[in-house]
Design a protein around this motif. Structure first.
Motif, mmCIF file in Angstrom:
data_model
loop_
_atom_site.group_PDB
_atom_site.id
_atom_site.type_symbol
_atom_site.label_atom_id
_atom_site.label_comp_id
_atom_site.label_asym_id
_atom_site.label_seq_id
_atom_site.Cartn_x
_atom_site.Cartn_y
_atom_site.Cartn_z
ATOM 1 N N MET A 189 7.575 -18.591 3.356
ATOM 2 C CA MET A 189 8.927 -18.832 2.879
ATOM 3 C C MET A 189 8.884 -19.869 1.769
ATOM 4 N N LEU A 190 9.391 -19.503 0.604
ATOM 5 C CA LEU A 190 9.461 -20.421 -0.528
ATOM 6 C C LEU A 190 10.819 -21.113 -0.492
ATOM 7 N N ALA A 191 10.825 -22.339 0.023
ATOM 8 C CA ALA A 191 12.073 -23.086 0.179
ATOM 9 C C ALA A 191 12.077 -24.275 -0.768
ATOM 10 N N VAL A 209 4.493 -23.524 -7.793
ATOM 11 C CA VAL A 209 4.006 -23.204 -6.446
ATOM 12 C C VAL A 209 3.137 -21.949 -6.464
ATOM 13 N N MET A 210 3.576 -20.940 -7.194
ATOM 14 C CA MET A 210 2.866 -19.665 -7.187
ATOM 15 C C MET A 210 1.509 -19.731 -7.895
ATOM 16 N N THR A 211 1.308 -20.738 -8.745
ATOM 17 C CA THR A 211 0.044 -20.864 -9.491
ATOM 18 C C THR A 211 -0.767 -22.077 -9.035
ATOM 19 N N VAL A 212 -0.407 -22.640 -7.900
ATOM 20 C CA VAL A 212 -1.044 -23.875 -7.436
ATOM 21 C C VAL A 212 -2.533 -23.655 -7.148
ATOM 22 N N GLN A 213 -3.317 -24.688 -7.378
ATOM 23 C CA GLN A 213 -4.751 -24.681 -7.065
ATOM 24 C C GLN A 213 -5.091 -25.916 -6.239
ATOM 25 N N ASN A 262 -9.456 -23.576 -6.346
ATOM 26 C CA ASN A 262 -9.094 -22.300 -5.734
ATOM 27 C C ASN A 262 -7.588 -22.086 -5.798
ATOM 28 N N SER A 263 -7.182 -20.872 -6.174
ATOM 29 C CA SER A 263 -5.754 -20.545 -6.261
ATOM 30 C C SER A 263 -5.253 -20.009 -4.930
ATOM 31 N N ALA A 264 -3.961 -20.127 -4.711
ATOM 32 C CA ALA A 264 -3.348 -19.575 -3.502
ATOM 33 C C ALA A 264 -3.449 -18.052 -3.534
ATOM 34 N N ASP A 265 -3.771 -17.460 -2.392
ATOM 35 C CA ASP A 265 -3.914 -16.008 -2.276
ATOM 36 C C ASP A 265 -2.653 -15.442 -1.627
ATOM 37 N N TRP A 266 -1.819 -14.784 -2.428
ATOM 38 C CA TRP A 266 -0.542 -14.265 -1.943
ATOM 39 C C TRP A 266 -0.651 -12.840 -1.414
#
Length: 272
Positions: free
Chosen positions: A70-72, A81-85, A90-94
């Motif tokens: 949940m993106l709150a 947030v979507m491109t955070v490392q 290492n990048s977040a794996d969505w």
């Protein structure tokens, strides 16, 4: 439907309301919850109020362990947030995760592009969710299946009601229920001011105004009658209420409310 593996990014008021409702209703256990926060005080609030949950500042690790995210967070932080490392780069794996965004004004096209897939749901909750009387609208991208939709409905209905709409209609949802509580607060305040002007003590006027709005809303919901019918039932010929209604119509209160909803919806469209 039981929710497992939920990561919430952002631990503010709306996240607290939605997650609190899920925990209270039993559709989520605290042990299945991870909250990503920026400040120590936020993390402390979650661990004190919901023992058993996990708190962290590591977004990448929290997403990796999640089934549902949940993106709150505020709309302007979504891209960050979507491109955070992490510290290792290492990048977040969505991938393979249901993503639910409550960020106002960010449409499905933008969310799916940043996620890299289309298993994405956009939600517009409102502040009465804090007291279990929320009215939420949501829309789903074409990568969301029926089970995902039922899961989202279960989450939202733990704090009120939920209505599924299309992505373009989310701007109207913002105008009606997203911004709507502010209109009602203004009405309650105005009713109380009118009571004071007519001779009531402030506390009494506010108490009566608040209960009147609550009771009227409950009548609409529980009787199923059109509000116009319920209004007519109160307006006796030549009586006090029809005199009041005449004043409201002369001052274009109905038109002002319609325009307020449209203005909010238009602003939501602009922000998107």
């Amino acid at each position: 439907m039981k929710l497992t593996g939920l990561t919430v990014i952002g631990g503010g008021q709306m996240a607290r309301a939605l997650v609190g409702g899920m925990l209270e209703s039993g559709c989520l256990d605290a042990e299945e919850l991870t909250v990503v926060h920026k400040t120590a005080s936020t993390g402390t609030w979650w661990t004190e109020n919901h023992p058993g949950c996990t708190t962290t500042t590591d977004t990448v690790a929290a997403v990796a362990s999640a089934k549902v995210v949940m993106l709150a967070v505020k709309p302007h932080i979504i891209a960050e947030v979507m491109t955070v490392q992490d510290e290792q780069g290492n990048s977040a794996d969505w991938n393979d995760r249901l993503i639910i965004s409550i960020a106002a004004g960010i449409g499905l096209d933008s969310l799916t592009e940043q996620a890299g897939h289309r298993r994405v749901v956009r939600v517009m909750p409102n502040t009465p969710s804090l007291v279990g009387e929320g009215a939420s609208g949501f829309c789903a991208a074409d990568g969301v299946d029926d089970d995902d939709v039922e899961l989202v409905k279960t989450m939202l209905e733990s704090v009120g009601i939920a209505a599924q709409v299309t992505d373009p209609q989310m701007n109207a949802v913002t105008g009606v229920s997203g911004s709507g509580p502010a209109y009602v607060f203004l009405i309650i305040e105005a009713l109380a001011d009118g009571g004071v002007a007519a001779g009531l003590p402030r506390a009494t006027a506010l108490q009566l105004a608040t209960q009147t709005v609550l009771g009227a809303a409950k009548m609409v919901r529980e009787t199923g009658e059109h509000p116009g019918v319920l209004k007519d039932n109160v307006c006796s010929p030549g009586g006090t209420t029809i005199a009041a209604m005449s004043t409201l119509e002369k001052n274009a209160v109905r038109g002002a409310m319609i325009q307020a909803v449209q203005a909010s919806a238009n602003r939501s469209r602009e922000l998107a």
